[in-house]
Design an enzyme around this catalytic site. Structure first.
Site, PDB file in Angstrom:
ATOM      1  N   GLY A  66      -4.043   3.053  -4.770  1.00  0.00           N
ATOM      2  CA  GLY A  66      -4.119   2.799  -3.345  1.00  0.00           C
ATOM      3  C   GLY A  66      -4.640   4.013  -2.601  1.00  0.00           C
ATOM      4  O   GLY A  66      -4.662   5.129  -3.131  1.00  0.00           O
ATOM      5  N   GLY A 114      -2.382   1.299  -8.075  1.00  0.00           N
ATOM      6  CA  GLY A 114      -2.854   0.013  -7.574  1.00  0.00           C
ATOM      7  C   GLY A 114      -3.960  -0.588  -8.405  1.00  0.00           C
ATOM      8  O   GLY A 114      -4.143  -1.811  -8.425  1.00  0.00           O
ATOM      9  N   GLU A 137       3.152   7.800  -9.995  1.00  0.00           N
ATOM     10  CA  GLU A 137       3.851   7.834  -8.713  1.00  0.00           C
ATOM     11  C   GLU A 137       4.939   8.907  -8.603  1.00  0.00           C
ATOM     12  O   GLU A 137       5.161   9.450  -7.513  1.00  0.00           O
ATOM     13  CB  GLU A 137       4.447   6.453  -8.415  1.00  0.00           C
ATOM     14  CG  GLU A 137       3.426   5.387  -8.038  1.00  0.00           C
ATOM     15  CD  GLU A 137       2.702   4.790  -9.227  1.00  0.00           C
ATOM     16  OE1 GLU A 137       1.784   3.976  -9.012  1.00  0.00           O
ATOM     17  OE2 GLU A 137       3.042   5.129 -10.383  1.00  0.00           O
ATOM     18  N   ASP A 145       4.837   0.707  -8.520  1.00  0.00           N
ATOM     19  CA  ASP A 145       4.906  -0.567  -7.796  1.00  0.00           C
ATOM     20  C   ASP A 145       3.799  -1.478  -8.317  1.00  0.00           C
ATOM     21  O   ASP A 145       3.431  -1.390  -9.477  1.00  0.00           O
ATOM     22  CB  ASP A 145       4.829  -0.337  -6.280  1.00  0.00           C
ATOM     23  CG  ASP A 145       3.496   0.254  -5.825  1.00  0.00           C
ATOM     24  OD1 ASP A 145       2.779   0.870  -6.658  1.00  0.00           O
ATOM     25  OD2 ASP A 145       3.167   0.116  -4.635  1.00  0.00           O
TER      26      ASP A 145
END
Length: 359
Positions: A66, A114, A137, A145
């Site tokens: 992301g 992502g 992360e 995620d």
């Protein structure tokens, strides 16, 4: 689409989505998520489209994750945009998993965060000798995620826990061994493979070019990974890693010790919970709770600052050690969001996804 960040192309029976931000390693922004979802909606009921392909522009990889710097600035100003982005992104991750037509993803080059979310849930997930995949992360004070906790919780043994806590990149062969990819292909044949997808059925094309992958370095290290990462306490894991007597295990302990202690503790708890979840959707609902709360952690802004903004690589974590992480903070991260819940549910006609832990 703003700046043509996603190219939507049709060739024969193939609908092709190209992530088109090569200067940013195709990092996902909100507009790209919306564009991909819109194309999938259009092609689902188009009989002329038999297969969907997702690839990245440029030579560096599919997607570096992301747009974290944008999330950093949003977090400092309230976080409303990040909430909307994640809500739409997680819905897209589940959509890719349940899509009724084959989705082929080219996990060539760098695939992080992502990028894993838009590729590793697809029906046909291609890796190559150039693939470098990871969920990094914990190094920015965040937690895996985009369905990453679901994927990593269901790898053989404790491979996923090792990957999540260290945030280290792994190879295409490792991705096959972990179940995050389905086919290993030589990168030189990708243009030919893509051309054939426009004319032939996806499984036949991908199967034709698939090769036996090289030995997975991670799978070879399971003798110490499974033993070291078995505990449900991150501090105990560090102790076991340090006492294994293996240089790679010692290096993993040192790596994890440099990550956000809060993120490491919550990541381990999230993986244990995801292992018991009944579906990807259930895991994504959990990840949404964690993400919104992590957005307010001091470690999230500090981690992004240190890694991507000031780039001094010297984050000041709060708290600074695993022993100082309050268990109440960890447990509170998973609490129901009330009206803000993501609210995903698996289709009723979908068989239960709860799988046995790999042996």
């Amino acid at each position: 689409m703003e700046h043509n960040d996603v190219l939507v192309e049709r060739t024969g029976q193939l609908g092709h989505l190209v992530l088109n931000r090569p200067a940013a390693m195709n990092a996902l922004n909100h507009g790209m998520v919306v564009a991909i979802a819109a194309a999938l909606d259009e092609w689902e009921n188009d009989p002329a489209v038999s297969t969907v392909l997702i690839s990245g522009a440029g030579e560096r990889g599919l997607c570096a994750g992301g747009d974290i710097v944008s999330i950093y600035h949003d977090a400092r100003s309230g976080g409303d945009s990040s909430e909307t982005f994640w809500r739409h992104e997680y819905h897209l991750n589940a959509r890719i998993k349940r899509y009724p037509k084959p989705i082929v993803t080219l996990m060539d080059g760098v695939v992080l965060g992502g990028g894993v979310g838009i590729s590793a849930h697809a029906s046909h997930r291609i890796v190559t000798e150039r693939s470098r995949i990871g969920m990094p992360e914990t190094g920015i004070g965040f937690v895996p995620d985009v369905g990453g906790t679901w994927l990593l919780a269901h790898t053989p043994g404790e491979l996923g826990v090792h990957a999540a806590l260290t945030g280290a990149m792994f190879s295409g062969a490792d991705a096959i061994a972990m179940g995050l990819a389905s086919h290993y292909v030589d990168s030189a044949v990708l243009p030919t493979l893509v051309a054939e997808l426009a004319q032939r059925e996806a499984s036949a094309v991908v199967g034709r070019y698939g090769q036996v992958p090289p030995e997975s370095a991670l799978a070879r290290a399971r003798w110490w990974i499974d033993e070291a990462y078995a505990p449900d306490d991150a501090g105990t894991i560090l102790e076991r890693l340090a006492s294994m007597g293996d240089p790679a295990a010692s290096a993993a302990a040192e790596t994890i010790a440099g990550k956000s202690p809060t993120a490491v503790a919550v990541t381990l708890a999230a993986l244990r919970r995801a292992r018991l979840a009944g579906s990807l959707e259930e895991a994504l609902n959990q990840e949404f709770r964690v993400s919104l709360r992590a957005l307010r952690w001091p470690d999230f802004a500090e981690g992004i600052r240190a890694q991507l903004v000031d780039k001094d690589r010297n984050p000041a974590w709060q708290p600074a050690t695993l022993s100082e992480v309050d268990n109440a903070v960890v447990e509170g991260t998973f609490a129901d969001l009330g009206a803000l819940e993501l609210g995903l549910s698996a289709p009723l006609d979908t068989a239960p996804e709860k799988t046995a832990k790999g042996s």
